[in-house]
Write a protein that holds these residues in place. Structure first.
Motif, PDB file in Angstrom:
ATOM      1  N   TYR A 200      48.716  38.817  21.485  1.00 23.95           N
ATOM      2  CA  TYR A 200      47.544  37.935  21.490  1.00 23.95           C
ATOM      3  C   TYR A 200      46.868  37.912  22.860  1.00 23.95           C
ATOM      4  O   TYR A 200      45.907  37.175  23.064  1.00 23.95           O
ATOM      5  N   SER A 201      47.364  38.695  23.812  1.00 22.03           N
ATOM      6  CA  SER A 201      46.823  38.677  25.167  1.00 22.03           C
ATOM      7  C   SER A 201      45.659  39.661  25.288  1.00 22.03           C
ATOM      8  O   SER A 201      45.595  40.656  24.575  1.00 22.03           O
ATOM      9  N   PRO A 202      44.730  39.411  26.213  1.00 19.92           N
ATOM     10  CA  PRO A 202      43.511  40.218  26.323  1.00 19.92           C
ATOM     11  C   PRO A 202      43.692  41.462  27.176  1.00 19.92           C
ATOM     12  O   PRO A 202      44.686  41.593  27.903  1.00 19.92           O
ATOM     13  N   PRO A 203      42.738  42.388  27.125  1.00 14.63           N
ATOM     14  CA  PRO A 203      42.841  43.635  27.901  1.00 14.63           C
ATOM     15  C   PRO A 203      43.026  43.406  29.392  1.00 14.63           C
ATOM     16  O   PRO A 203      43.765  44.152  30.052  1.00 14.63           O
ATOM     17  N   GLU A 204      42.353  42.394  29.953  1.00 11.85           N
ATOM     18  CA  GLU A 204      42.441  42.187  31.398  1.00 11.85           C
ATOM     19  C   GLU A 204      43.859  41.830  31.841  1.00 11.85           C
ATOM     20  O   GLU A 204      44.264  42.161  32.960  1.00 11.85           O
ATOM     21  N   TRP A 205      44.609  41.154  30.969  1.00 15.24           N
ATOM     22  CA  TRP A 205      45.997  40.873  31.321  1.00 15.24           C
ATOM     23  C   TRP A 205      46.831  42.153  31.271  1.00 15.24           C
ATOM     24  O   TRP A 205      47.656  42.414  32.145  1.00 15.24           O
ATOM     25  N   ILE A 206      46.629  42.960  30.259  1.00 16.48           N
ATOM     26  CA  ILE A 206      47.368  44.218  30.121  1.00 16.48           C
ATOM     27  C   ILE A 206      47.091  45.131  31.311  1.00 16.48           C
ATOM     28  O   ILE A 206      48.010  45.769  31.851  1.00 16.48           O
ATOM     29  N   LEU A 207      45.827  45.184  31.755  1.00 19.69           N
ATOM     30  CA  LEU A 207      45.431  46.147  32.782  1.00 19.69           C
ATOM     31  C   LEU A 207      45.620  45.641  34.212  1.00 19.69           C
ATOM     32  O   LEU A 207      45.972  46.414  35.101  1.00 19.69           O
ATOM     33  N   SER A 208      45.392  44.364  34.441  1.00 16.36           N
ATOM     34  CA  SER A 208      45.403  43.875  35.829  1.00 16.36           C
ATOM     35  C   SER A 208      46.195  42.605  36.054  1.00 16.36           C
ATOM     36  O   SER A 208      46.218  42.080  37.171  1.00 16.36           O
ATOM     37  N   HIS A 209      46.865  42.102  34.995  1.00 17.56           N
ATOM     38  CA  HIS A 209      47.680  40.889  35.109  1.00 17.56           C
ATOM     39  C   HIS A 209      46.903  39.719  35.695  1.00 17.56           C
ATOM     40  O   HIS A 209      47.403  38.969  36.543  1.00 17.56           O
ATOM     41  N   THR A 210      45.696  39.560  35.208  1.00 17.03           N
ATOM     42  CA  THR A 210      44.886  38.417  35.584  1.00 17.03           C
ATOM     43  C   THR A 210      43.955  38.077  34.429  1.00 17.03           C
ATOM     44  O   THR A 210      43.613  38.949  33.620  1.00 17.03           O
ATOM     45  N   TYR A 211      43.560  36.814  34.341  1.00 15.05           N
ATOM     46  CA  TYR A 211      42.667  36.372  33.273  1.00 15.05           C
ATOM     47  C   TYR A 211      42.166  34.975  33.628  1.00 15.05           C
ATOM     48  O   TYR A 211      42.716  34.303  34.498  1.00 15.05           O
TER      49      TYR A 211
END
Length: 304
Positions: A200-211
């Motif tokens: 359920y997490s967004p791309p920005e978390w997957i790619l840069s661990h920030t949101y």
């Protein structure tokens, strides 16, 4: 981990606020309802009036964030502080209410939560009947949106919106958001920690661990709405999340598809706000028709 019903459990170790009666004189604890990374939840009953409650055990070694409450000497888990904040302003019909909490000296905490009658989580609900008719998905989604607006207005972000954390009253079709174990205080700056559910997490978390709080919430809402109308989540793997291209496996109206795709925009700044979701054309549709009444009656006869 501690166990409420263990023979080794010392009731004298359970305390809450000063002057509060012991847990054992106020509640009885029943069977396990479920468990996860942050603790276990048991059915329970308030002895004074027979009210059915849920009792969540949180071992101290599983607490990710600590904070302090006014008038309390010792720090408490963030979940207690968040639920306290949401409850002290009167709460919301779509958000689980914490009735009180206790500390188990040296072991952890017990949270006493309201337990809606005839309830089951949305994951089990969808597993049983499959993809939901859009009018029913809309009925649920609108309630979730209003509850989240309340949560954010009180300075809280849930950070783990998913079907397992939505409880459905199968007779009234009212829903509540539960489990604030991954929650945090709402802030405008980015977060760099995440204890929610990866799919359920967004791309920005997957790619840069920030949101950021709102864009995370809206992405999760897009996954949830897809889950409701298609019967399963759109993404299983990280590569699918970062592609941000849901493939609809069932017939879904163009308005609903439009809202889901908007929520699942790759760029966080292109996702809608909660207010923009509520004003989307799909959200203005009707909820009740003959099929909906039949579905509600069917679930009433089979509710737990």
């Amino acid at each position: 981990m501690f166990e409420v019903r263990s023979a080794e459990f010392e009731w004298k170790d359970v305390r809450g606020k000063i002057g509060q009666e012991p847990f054992s004189s106020r509640y009885s604890c029943g069977p396990l309802l479920g468990s996860g990374g942050f603790g276990s939840v048991f059915s329970g009953q308030r002895l004074s009036d027979g009210l059915q409650v849920a009792i969540k055990q949180i071992p101290s070694d599983r607490v990710q964030q600590w904070t302090r409450l006014p008038g309390e000497v010792n720090p408490v888990p963030m979940e207690i502080a968040l639920l306290h904040r949401l409850s002290e302003v009167g709460g919301h019909v779509g958000v689980v209410r914490m009735l009180e909490w206790f500390e188990v000296e040296g072991r952890g905490f017990l949270l006493v939560l309201e337990r809606p009658p005839h309830s089951r989580d949305l994951f089990d609900f969808i597993t049983e009947i499959g993809a939901l008719p859009e009018h029913l998905a809309l009925r649920f989604f609108r309630q979730i949106m209003e509850a989240l607006r309340f949560v954010h207005a009180q300075g809280v972000v849930h950070r783990d919106i998913k079907d397992e954390n939505i409880v459905v009253n199968t007779r009234t079709l009212e829903v509540k958001i539960v489990d604030f174990g991954s929650g945090a205080l709402l802030k405008q700056t980015p977060y760099s920690e995440f204890d929610g559910t990866r799919v359920y997490s967004p791309p920005e978390w997957i790619l840069s661990h920030t949101y950021e709080a709102v864009s995370l919430t809206v992405w999760s809402l897009g996954v949830l709405l897809f889950d409701m109308v298609c019967g399963d989540i759109p993404f299983e793997y990280d590569k699918e999340i970062v592609q941000a291209t849901p493939l609809f496996t069932r017939r879904v109206s163009q308005e609903c598809q439009s809202l889901i795709r908007w929520c699942l925009s790759y760029r966080p700044e292109e996702r809608p706000t909660l207010e923009e979701i509520l004003s989307h054309s799909w959200m203005e549709g009707g909820e009740v028709d003959e099929e909906g009444r039949e579905l509600q009656e069917d679930h009433s006869s089979r509710s737990l």
